[in-house]
Design a protein around this motif. Structure first.
Motif, PDB file in Angstrom:
ATOM      1  N   ILE A  54       0.839  -1.202   0.000  1.00 31.15           N
ATOM      2  CA  ILE A  54       0.000   0.000   0.000  1.00 31.15           C
ATOM      3  C   ILE A  54       0.874   1.253   0.000  1.00 31.15           C
ATOM      4  O   ILE A  54       0.615   2.203  -0.735  1.00 31.15           O
ATOM      5  N   ALA A  55       1.941   1.239   0.814  1.00 31.67           N
ATOM      6  CA  ALA A  55       2.836   2.400   0.879  1.00 31.67           C
ATOM      7  C   ALA A  55       3.525   2.645  -0.462  1.00 31.67           C
ATOM      8  O   ALA A  55       3.686   3.792  -0.890  1.00 31.67           O
ATOM      9  N   LYS A  56       3.930   1.592  -1.145  1.00 36.03           N
ATOM     10  CA  LYS A  56       4.568   1.749  -2.458  1.00 36.03           C
ATOM     11  C   LYS A  56       3.599   2.336  -3.474  1.00 36.03           C
ATOM     12  O   LYS A  56       3.990   3.145  -4.318  1.00 36.03           O
ATOM     13  N   ILE A  57       2.340   1.944  -3.397  1.00 33.47           N
ATOM     14  CA  ILE A  57       1.331   2.521  -4.296  1.00 33.47           C
ATOM     15  C   ILE A  57       1.131   3.998  -3.977  1.00 33.47           C
ATOM     16  O   ILE A  57       1.056   4.827  -4.887  1.00 33.47           O
ATOM     17  N   LEU A  58       1.056   4.345  -2.684  1.00 39.00           N
ATOM     18  CA  LEU A  58       0.900   5.753  -2.298  1.00 39.00           C
ATOM     19  C   LEU A  58       2.079   6.586  -2.801  1.00 39.00           C
ATOM     20  O   LEU A  58       1.909   7.717  -3.251  1.00 39.00           O
ATOM     21  N   LYS A  59       3.287   6.018  -2.761  1.00 37.95           N
ATOM     22  CA  LYS A  59       4.467   6.729  -3.256  1.00 37.95           C
ATOM     23  C   LYS A  59       4.407   6.878  -4.778  1.00 37.95           C
ATOM     24  O   LYS A  59       4.665   7.950  -5.322  1.00 37.95           O
ATOM     25  N   ARG A  60       4.072   5.802  -5.466  1.00 38.06           N
ATOM     26  CA  ARG A  60       4.020   5.829  -6.938  1.00 38.06           C
ATOM     27  C   ARG A  60       2.960   6.791  -7.454  1.00 38.06           C
ATOM     28  O   ARG A  60       3.151   7.472  -8.456  1.00 38.06           O
ATOM     29  N   GLU A  61       1.835   6.893  -6.740  1.00 40.12           N
ATOM     30  CA  GLU A  61       0.755   7.781  -7.158  1.00 40.12           C
ATOM     31  C   GLU A  61       0.971   9.225  -6.710  1.00 40.12           C
ATOM     32  O   GLU A  61       0.177  10.092  -7.048  1.00 40.12           O
ATOM     33  N   GLY A  62       2.024   9.481  -5.918  1.00 40.75           N
ATOM     34  CA  GLY A  62       2.366  10.843  -5.529  1.00 40.75           C
ATOM     35  C   GLY A  62       1.703  11.340  -4.261  1.00 40.75           C
ATOM     36  O   GLY A  62       1.715  12.540  -3.996  1.00 40.75           O
ATOM     37  N   TYR A  63       1.160  10.451  -3.448  1.00 37.51           N
ATOM     38  CA  TYR A  63       0.505  10.866  -2.205  1.00 37.51           C
ATOM     39  C   TYR A  63       1.489  11.040  -1.051  1.00 37.51           C
ATOM     40  O   TYR A  63       1.226  11.792  -0.131  1.00 37.51           O
ATOM     41  N   ILE A  64       2.620  10.300  -1.076  1.00 41.39           N
ATOM     42  CA  ILE A  64       3.663  10.444  -0.058  1.00 41.39           C
ATOM     43  C   ILE A  64       5.010  10.593  -0.764  1.00 41.39           C
ATOM     44  O   ILE A  64       5.154  10.252  -1.932  1.00 41.39           O
ATOM     45  N   ASP A  65       6.007  11.102  -0.017  1.00 44.56           N
ATOM     46  CA  ASP A  65       7.336  11.298  -0.598  1.00 44.56           C
ATOM     47  C   ASP A  65       8.157  10.023  -0.627  1.00 44.56           C
ATOM     48  O   ASP A  65       8.805   9.723  -1.621  1.00 44.56           O
ATOM     49  N   ASP A  66       8.158   9.264   0.464  1.00 43.96           N
ATOM     50  CA  ASP A  66       9.038   8.106   0.535  1.00 43.96           C
ATOM     51  C   ASP A  66       8.500   7.099   1.536  1.00 43.96           C
ATOM     52  O   ASP A  66       7.769   7.452   2.465  1.00 43.96           O
ATOM     53  N   CYS A  67       8.866   5.836   1.336  1.00 44.12           N
ATOM     54  CA  CYS A  67       8.555   4.787   2.306  1.00 44.12           C
ATOM     55  C   CYS A  67       9.788   3.906   2.454  1.00 44.12           C
ATOM     56  O   CYS A  67      10.398   3.508   1.468  1.00 44.12           O
ATOM     57  N   THR A  68      10.185   3.649   3.696  1.00 35.06           N
ATOM     58  CA  THR A  68      11.354   2.826   3.975  1.00 35.06           C
ATOM     59  C   THR A  68      11.015   1.798   5.038  1.00 35.06           C
ATOM     60  O   THR A  68      10.150   2.023   5.886  1.00 35.06           O
ATOM     61  N   VAL A  69      11.724   0.656   4.981  1.00 32.47           N
ATOM     62  CA  VAL A  69      11.592  -0.390   5.990  1.00 32.47           C
ATOM     63  C   VAL A  69      12.852  -0.353   6.836  1.00 32.47           C
ATOM     64  O   VAL A  69      13.960  -0.425   6.315  1.00 32.47           O
ATOM     65  N   GLU A  70      12.686  -0.202   8.150  1.00 34.89           N
ATOM     66  CA  GLU A  70      13.819  -0.089   9.063  1.00 34.89           C
ATOM     67  C   GLU A  70      13.767  -1.215  10.085  1.00 34.89           C
ATOM     68  O   GLU A  70      12.689  -1.656  10.477  1.00 34.89           O
ATOM     69  N   GLY A  71      14.940  -1.644  10.527  1.00 36.28           N
ATOM     70  CA  GLY A  71      15.040  -2.678  11.552  1.00 36.28           C
ATOM     71  C   GLY A  71      15.262  -4.046  10.957  1.00 36.28           C
ATOM     72  O   GLY A  71      15.003  -4.287   9.778  1.00 36.28           O
ATOM     73  N   LYS A  72      15.774  -4.952  11.809  1.00 42.35           N
ATOM     74  CA  LYS A  72      16.021  -6.324  11.354  1.00 42.35           C
ATOM     75  C   LYS A  72      15.053  -7.305  12.005  1.00 42.35           C
ATOM     76  O   LYS A  72      14.401  -8.060  11.331  1.00 42.35           O
ATOM     77  N   GLY A  73      14.965  -7.294  13.335  1.00 42.24           N
ATOM     78  CA  GLY A  73      14.069  -8.221  14.024  1.00 42.24           C
ATOM     79  C   GLY A  73      12.625  -7.771  13.897  1.00 42.24           C
ATOM     80  O   GLY A  73      11.817  -8.360  13.193  1.00 42.24           O
ATOM     81  N   LEU A  74      12.308  -6.679  14.571  1.00 42.51           N
ATOM     82  CA  LEU A  74      10.982  -6.078  14.490  1.00 42.51           C
ATOM     83  C   LEU A  74      11.053  -4.938  13.483  1.00 42.51           C
ATOM     84  O   LEU A  74      11.584  -3.877  13.774  1.00 42.51           O
ATOM     85  N   LYS A  75      10.575  -5.179  12.295  1.00 41.13           N
ATOM     86  CA  LYS A  75      10.659  -4.179  11.229  1.00 41.13           C
ATOM     87  C   LYS A  75       9.590  -3.108  11.409  1.00 41.13           C
ATOM     88  O   LYS A  75       8.479  -3.399  11.838  1.00 41.13           O
ATOM     89  N   MET A  76       9.970  -1.892  11.056  1.00 37.86           N
ATOM     90  CA  MET A  76       9.052  -0.762  11.099  1.00 37.86           C
ATOM     91  C   MET A  76       8.975  -0.148   9.702  1.00 37.86           C
ATOM     92  O   MET A  76       9.979  -0.076   8.999  1.00 37.86           O
ATOM     93  N   LEU A  77       7.804   0.289   9.327  1.00 39.55           N
ATOM     94  CA  LEU A  77       7.575   0.961   8.054  1.00 39.55           C
ATOM     95  C   LEU A  77       7.489   2.453   8.341  1.00 39.55           C
ATOM     96  O   LEU A  77       6.655   2.887   9.123  1.00 39.55           O
ATOM     97  N   LYS A  78       8.374   3.237   7.714  1.00 39.31           N
ATOM     98  CA  LYS A  78       8.425   4.672   7.954  1.00 39.31           C
ATOM     99  C   LYS A  78       8.003   5.396   6.683  1.00 39.31           C
ATOM    100  O   LYS A  78       8.577   5.178   5.616  1.00 39.31           O
ATOM    101  N   LEU A  79       6.978   6.239   6.789  1.00 41.22           N
ATOM    102  CA  LEU A  79       6.451   6.983   5.647  1.00 41.22           C
ATOM    103  C   LEU A  79       6.769   8.458   5.805  1.00 41.22           C
ATOM    104  O   LEU A  79       6.511   9.042   6.859  1.00 41.22           O
ATOM    105  N   LYS A  80       7.336   9.058   4.763  1.00 40.82           N
ATOM    106  CA  LYS A  80       7.564  10.501   4.743  1.00 40.82           C
ATOM    107  C   LYS A  80       6.373  11.124   4.027  1.00 40.82           C
ATOM    108  O   LYS A  80       6.135  10.864   2.850  1.00 40.82           O
ATOM    109  N   LEU A  81       5.630  11.942   4.740  1.00 38.05           N
ATOM    110  CA  LEU A  81       4.392  12.513   4.202  1.00 38.05           C
ATOM    111  C   LEU A  81       4.678  13.717   3.317  1.00 38.05           C
ATOM    112  O   LEU A  81       5.718  14.359   3.426  1.00 38.05           O
ATOM    113  N   LYS A  82       3.739  14.014   2.451  1.00 39.76           N
ATOM    114  CA  LYS A  82       3.903  15.074   1.460  1.00 39.76           C
ATOM    115  C   LYS A  82       2.867  16.165   1.713  1.00 39.76           C
ATOM    116  O   LYS A  82       1.696  15.873   1.958  1.00 39.76           O
ATOM    117  N   TYR A  83       3.319  17.423   1.619  1.00 35.90           N
ATOM    118  CA  TYR A  83       2.441  18.564   1.864  1.00 35.90           C
ATOM    119  C   TYR A  83       2.601  19.595   0.753  1.00 35.90           C
ATOM    120  O   TYR A  83       3.641  19.679   0.116  1.00 35.90           O
TER     121      TYR A  83
END
Length: 128
Positions: free
Chosen positions: A34-63
């Motif tokens: 879903i985050a990759k689609i939001l990025k591709r469609e221009g709704y957010i700036d970036d999405c990254t996956v952080e961490g090794k054990g417990l992964k977190m999805l970090k979204l950079k919002l666009k204004y």
């Protein structure tokens, strides 16, 4: 948590209202899709996956100035009432101005991509 996709959409909605630059949530493959689609469609700036054990999805919002690019998010298919659509029945959002996100056998994709691939699936949410 009974509905992780709804939690993701609520986190994005709340962060947009507070004008936060980032929002974080727990990672899953469907949320990443879903985050990759939001990025591709221009709704957010970036999405990254952080961490090794417990992964977190970090979204950079666009204004645009002090207004969020995402005007609205709506969960369509819920755990209590799933909403499925065939390839020809996928709904349009705001007469084509928004995006429908669909979970198909070929992965998570937009409604227009699903119609081009001639596959249906579960209509997850609408974004405009």
């Amino acid at each position: 948590m009974t509905d992780p996709i709804s939690d993701m959409l609520t986190r994005i909605r709340n962060a947009n209202r507070a004008l936060l630059p980032y929002t974080e949530m727990s990672h899953s493959k469907i949320k990443e899709g879903i985050a990759k689609i939001l990025k591709r469609e221009g709704y957010i700036d970036d999405c990254t996956v952080e961490g090794k054990g417990l992964k977190m999805l970090k979204l950079k919002l666009k204004y645009q100035g002090r207004k969020a690019v995402i005007a609205g998010l709506r969960r369509v298919s819920k755990p209590g009432l799933r909403n499925y659509a065939g390839a020809t029945e996928i709904p349009k959002v705001l007469r084509g101005m928004g995006t429908a996100i669909v979970s198909t056998p070929k992965g998570v994709m937009t409604g227009t991509d699903a119609q081009k691939e001639n596959v249906g699936g579960e209509v997850l949410c609408f974004v405009w």
